[in-house]
Design an enzyme around this catalytic site. Structure first.
Site: not given
Ligand SMILES: Cc1ncc(COP(=O)(O)O)c(C=O)c1O
Length: 310
Positions: A156
């Site tokens: 991330k």
């Molecule tokens: C690009 C992206 N995909 C998927 C997610 C979903 O991830 P999570 O369920 O861990 O928040 C997020 C959010 O954090 C995201 O930014």
């Protein structure tokens, strides 16, 4: 009145005083990794429950390894800082917690090595992101998801969010709620900030990590609930764009979006164009769990307010 606090340069201080210099490496080059964690307000208990703290910090640690960011913190220390800043901030509503590990040196030069690293964590109020009851109207984005061969989506990384922002703004300015991006091979990858699921012939199907997704924690939550609470098989496999057009149901998951039905894609209603029965059951289960109302999943919820009785 709530006053937000932050963990910054190894101290807890008012968020208003947490400032970085303009030459900070991460600000100039996108060399930071972060998490988005929700703290969910439980009105009956007067408590904020932080959801899946361990999994968020585990993912942050992995993102740091990919980006060569030193992360010398024990989990217990991270949990304690997080719950303290939420408690000190005093919000009586849903909040968002943003830990961000970053290249903190104030120097010029694109690289990951020979730089200092730091961690900050802040908290901010954060209500609904998409309209869950109404569902989301989506388009297939003209922007492809960044590939693992370019910038690894499983980390991330702040810089990756230029990819998400291009897709989200294109979708919104064209009148849609959210964008669904394809991976470089043309298979469904994910939304600008959500993972994607479809329901077809009684099974739930979602793209695998090799479709350049961020491997979501809400994704894992929903897969666990589908299998263990609803007894529905969940399959991870490549999904073609047109499979979504003919799916019985489609929904997105994410910390911000929770579980949001996709009711339309590229001007085609999905199913009957409303929240489907599988999504409805998952939404109900999920909201009880994240607000600390389901004792079976209490281990996913960390309370922040110490003066409130459990
Ligand atoms: C690009 C992206 N995909 C998927 C997610 C979903 O991830 P999570 O369920 O861990 O928040 C997020 C959010 O954090 C995201 O930014």
């Amino acid at each position: 009145m709530a006053t937000p606090y932050a963990y910054f340069k190894k101290q807890i201080i008012p968020l208003a005083d947490a400032k970085i210099g303009v030459m900070t490496h991460a600000f100039n080059y996108g060399t930071a990794v972060f998490e988005g964690i929700r703290g969910n307000w439980n009105d009956e208990e007067g408590q904020v429950y932080v959801f899946r703290l361990k999994e968020h910090f585990d993912r942050l640690r992995k993102s740091c390894r990919i980006m060569k960011i030193d992360f010398p913190y024990e989990n217990e220390e991270l949990y304690s800082i997080t719950t303290q800043i939420v408690e000190m901030s005093g919000y009586r509503e849903d909040v968002y917690i943003r830990p961000l590990a970053y290249k903190s040196s104030e120097v010029l030069g694109v690289r990951l090595h020979d730089l200092e690293d730091d961690l900050l964590i802040f908290v901010a109020p954060f209500g609904p992101y998409l309209d869950i009851e109404k569902g989301a109207r989506c388009c297939t984005s003209s922007w492809r998801r960044v590939a693992d061969t370019g910038i690894p989506a499983r980390a991330k990384i702040t810089g990756i969010y230029a990819n998400s922002a291009l897709a989200k703004t294109e979708a919104n300015l064209n009148g849609y709620d959210e964008a669904i991006m394809l991976d470089e091979r043309g298979h469904i990858s994910e939304g600008s900030g959500e993972n994607i699921f479809l329901v077809q012939d009684g099974k739930i199907i979602t793209p695998p990590p090799s479709s350049d997704i961020l491997v979501g924690i809400t994704r894992d939550t929903v897969m666990t609930l589908a299998r263990e609470e609803l007894g529905i098989e969940v399959v991870e496999r490549d999904i073609d764009r047109t499979e979504l057009y003919t799916a019985d149901e489609c929904f997105m998951t994410g910390t911000a979006a929770h579980v949001t039905p996709v009711v339309e894609l590229d001007h085609r209603p999905i199913g009957d164009g409303k929240m489907g029965p599988v999504a409805a059951r998952l939404v109900k289960l999920y909201f009880d769990i994240i607000t600390g109302k389901n004792p079976k999943y209490a281990h996913w919820c960390t309370p922040c307010y110490s003066k409130v009785k459990a």
